[in-house]
Design a protein around this motif. Structure first.
Motif, short mmCIF file in Angstrom:
data_model
loop_
_atom_site.label_atom_id
_atom_site.label_comp_id
_atom_site.label_asym_id
_atom_site.label_seq_id
_atom_site.Cartn_x
_atom_site.Cartn_y
_atom_site.Cartn_z
N HIS A 107 0.85 -1.19 0.00
CA HIS A 107 0.00 0.00 0.00
C HIS A 107 0.89 1.24 0.00
CE1 HIS A 107 -3.15 2.82 1.26
NE2 HIS A 107 -4.02 1.88 0.94
N MET A 109 0.41 3.95 1.57
CA MET A 109 0.34 4.73 2.81
C MET A 109 1.03 3.99 3.95
SD MET A 109 -1.68 7.50 2.64
CE MET A 109 -2.42 8.23 1.19
N SER A 110 1.92 4.66 4.63
CA SER A 110 2.57 4.08 5.81
C SER A 110 1.51 3.71 6.84
CB SER A 110 3.54 5.08 6.43
OG SER A 110 4.54 5.43 5.49
N ASP A 129 4.75 -0.71 2.89
CA ASP A 129 3.72 0.29 3.20
C ASP A 129 4.35 1.68 3.15
OD1 ASP A 129 5.14 -0.31 5.66
OD2 ASP A 129 3.55 0.70 6.79
#
Lengths: 305, 430
Positions: A107, A109-110, A129
């Protein structure tokens, strides 16, 4: 209790060693076995949920699952309900409800897999991530280092490139420092995040200082769109000051190895002669990747690390 | 209707009162302070405030009520009800609604809805620029006549320095102050405070410089033209120092901070806690110490909540996608007592100044005091009485608070707005 692999930040040195030890056994299956099939994940289902493009990581997880007799399915962000604006939570719960045992997730997003793991019963493997972590990449890097150097403790590892945006570097820093390696990071100051030295690494804006006496030199991919955002003036200038070529590599130890998580921009992070040279272990990293992912998924299903 | 508040510790910094005494309220107005009044035979309600503090209702000059347009997050009724539950009897609400509060019609609408709700007093803040787009001045004069008490493009910085200058000049004609949200967007793109904590979590850092560059600019502009500016929600050591120096030079600058900037640090974000995501972001222990010192030495004039309710779906998501902001109306007094009064940063009177007196002065509203003849907005609380925050029980529609489980002090036991007892023995009466 289910187990996840969200990052190396959350693991102890002991747990990391356990994974590397099992991965070494799995590697014998990947490279040595006549028939690449073991029954460890028979009847289990692995879903690869990739919100970012990936060729090698996704294929690596898929093969790792199949070598262990799991059912494997892939979802990528285009052509799925993701493109219809479904929230991550809803997508994951849907996949979870179909009887998934392991959800491998990438993904942009962290923290996305951390959020998800709290909501679903499947084990979550973080396959990258945002700028946070890419734990299986660091594990495969460490497995490759052990194969060549015999150990991690005491190694000097120089990581060169876009440190700011790299999840690979963060996972490597957590893993390598826990196992006793000395990590230096090098790159342009505009691609160096503030406070990185507090993670236990030395920081250099001069590539020579970063590479000197290194046992391992690791290049990191430079996303070419970063140049368009004004973080460095040109690819040409990047290579002039930070590219790893044959003459700079001479500053490292004579038996140093060269690594890169791929895909490489030839002539940007590393010169073509370095990529194809005798010190390069880049293709071996790819093989280690399948073994590490087999070990991780096997252990997640069978009691954790 | 007559009310006697008996034997409480009355703290009314505006009138220099800090003593045990009685307050007599008639027809919604404070009619007398003192113990010598002969009340034999007078029919009245008596509130025994023995051992408790009696103070003017709090005035929060930085609140997002979300109406019109975003009623799924909060509306004027729920927001003002939450305010009263926190002892806040007057709020000034920010104009980043939909439509933007950039004209007299929206100002009047908000005032009317607030009157219908009947909880806290609401003082709308108009936009600096039409649509908060940062291009053309909004109709400040008309808004001021409709009841706007300040102008701000809060949520969006006024990037054009020339427009900020015009806003300061123009608003002064109508005796309303410009409240500046200081953020240089080119320096401020990120998820949380820049530094090791953000780096370790792979989150994009927001530099302190993003806030300080614009605070410095606003001070310089105000100084150059002799104008007046109020700097919103300051969070950094550098901002405190800039404003301290400016005040010494005589610049007409005031400022506010929020409880989260003295109660929490960036470490609250760890574990990707979206309830700790806000703008400006939570900073470091060094900044927290500087904010407290700024409150102590008078550099920081006010404590406001920046109450920013959001829907659960806007926080139960990826950190990078989560909306900025937290609710604060029901926890601000408790945090002020816990982190400032109990730690010796401010006296109780000093806290009331920051939370009631100074905001009223800056906005030019007749609130924040217990003067005879004033509308009776009064709170009564016991600063030693402990309570535990349960975010599920907040009265705001937004449950986005980082303080779940915090032990705070001094939940209001009585809240009077315009002489009406809205909270009675801790119970909401309407």
């Amino acid at each position: 209790m289910k187990h996840d692999l969200l990052g190396l930040k959350e693991l102890s040195a002991e747990q990391i060693k356990n994974i590397l030890s099992e991965a070494a056994d799995m590697k014998k299956i990947v490279v040595g076995a006549k028939e690449k099939k073991i029954k460890n994940l028979q009847g289990k289902t692995v879903v690869n949920l990739f919100y970012e493009n990936s060729t090698r990581t996704r294929l690596s997880f898929e093969l790792a699952a199949k070598y262990m007799s799991a059912n494997a399915a892939n979802i990528s962000s285009s052509g799925s309900s993701v493109a219809k604006g479904e929230t991550l939570t809803d997508t994951a719960e849907t996949i979870n409800a179909m009887g998934t045992d392991i959800l491998v997730m990438r993904h942009s997003m962290s923290g996305a897999p951390h959020m998800l793991s709290k909501l679903i019963s499947a084990s979550v493997v973080n396959a990258g991530d945002g700028m946070n972590e890419h734990p299986t990449q660091a594990l495969l890097d460490m497995l490759t280092m052990i194969e060549h150097k015999g150990h991690i403790e005491g190694l000097k590892v120089a990581i060169i490139g876009d440190i700011y945006h790299s999840r690979v570097v963060r996972s490597n820093i957590y893993g390598l420092t826990k196992l006793g390696a000395e990590v230096t990071v090098g790159g342009p100051s505009t691609l160096m995040p503030m406070g990185i030295e507090e993670l236990g690494v030395k920081v250099f804006n001069n590539i020579h200082e970063a590479i000197v006496d290194a046992d391992v030199v690791m290049g990191l991919r430079i996303q070419l769109e970063r140049q368009k955002k004004g973080l460095f003036p040109s690819v040409r200038e990047y290579f002039r000051f930070f590219g790893v070529d044959d003459s700079r590599l001479k500053l490292a130890k004579p038996d140093a190895i060269v690594m890169h998580p791929g895909p490489v921009n030839r002539g940007v992070e590393l010169s073509t002669t370095v990529i194809d040279g005798e010190k390069s272990v880049i293709t071996q990293q790819v093989t280690s990747g399948v073994a590490v992912r087999m070990a991780v998924m096997d252990m997640l299903i069978h009691g954790g690390f | 209707m007559k009310i006697l508040i008996k034997n409480g510790h009355v703290i009314d910094p505006a009138n220099g009162i800090d003593a045990v005494t009685d307050i007599f309220i008639e027809n919604g107005v404070i009619s007398e302070i003192g113990e010598d009044k002969d009340l034999t035979g007078v029919e009245m309600e008596i509130i025994d405030a023995t051992g408790k503090i009696v103070a003017p209702g709090l005035v929060d000059m930085h609140v997002h009520l979300r109406e019109p347009g975003q009623e799924y997050k909060e509306d004027i009724e729920t927001g003002t009800r939450a305010a009263v539950c926190g002892g806040v009897t007057s709020v000034a609400c920010m104009p980043n609604t939909n439509p933007v509060c950039d004209n007299a019609a929206v100002v009047s609408y908000i005032k009317q809805k607030a009157a219908e709700a009947g909880y806290a007093n609401v003082f709308p803040i108009g936009a600096v620029s039409k649509g908060q787009e940062g291009k053309i001045l909004a109709e400040m004069g008309e808004m001021a006549f409709a009841g706007a008490v300040a102008v701000s493009d809060d949520g969006h910085p006024v990037e054009n320095s020339g427009l900020m200058r015009r806003a300061m000049e123009y608003s002064e004609m109508f005796d309303i102050v410009v409240i500046s949200h200081c953020e240089d967007m080119a320096l401020g793109e990120g998820d949380m405070n820049e530094g090791a904590v953000a780096t370790a979590m792979g989150l994009r850092g927001i530099s302190r410089a993003a806030e300080e560059v614009m605070a410095a600019r606003d001070i310089i502009v105000a100084e150059a033209i002799g104008g007046r500016v109020h700097i919103a929600h300051i969070s950094t050591k550098g901002s405190v120092e800039l404003i301290r120096q400016a005040k010494r030079r005589g610049v007409r600058v005031t400022c506010e901070t929020c409880p989260h900037y003295f109660a929490l640090t960036e470490e609250a974000c760890m574990g990707f806690n979206t309830n700790a995501k806000m703008n400006p972001p939570l900073r470091t222990a060094e900044d927290v110490a500087a904010i407290k010192e700024g409150l102590r030495d008078g550099t920081i004039d006010c404590i406001v909540t920046d109450h920013a309710p959001h829907h659960a779906d806007e926080k139960d998501c990826e950190f990078g996608l989560a909306k900025n902001g937290i609710v604060g109306l029901e926890t601000s007094l408790g945090l002020g007592i816990k982190c400032l009064v109990n730690e010796g940063v401010l006296t109780m009177g000093g806290l009331i100044e920051k939370m009631a007196v100074n905001p009223s002065r800056i906005l030019g509203i007749a609130k924040g005091s217990l003067s005879v003849g004033q509308t009776a907005d009064v709170i009564i609380f016991d600063p030693r009485s402990k309570w535990t925050v349960d975010i599920k029980k907040l009265h705001s529609k937004g449950k986005n608070s980082p303080y779940d489980g915090f032990e705070l002090y001094g939940k209001p036991e009585y809240v009077l707005v315009g002489g009406e007892i809205i909270i009675n023995q801790g119970e909401l009466m309407k």
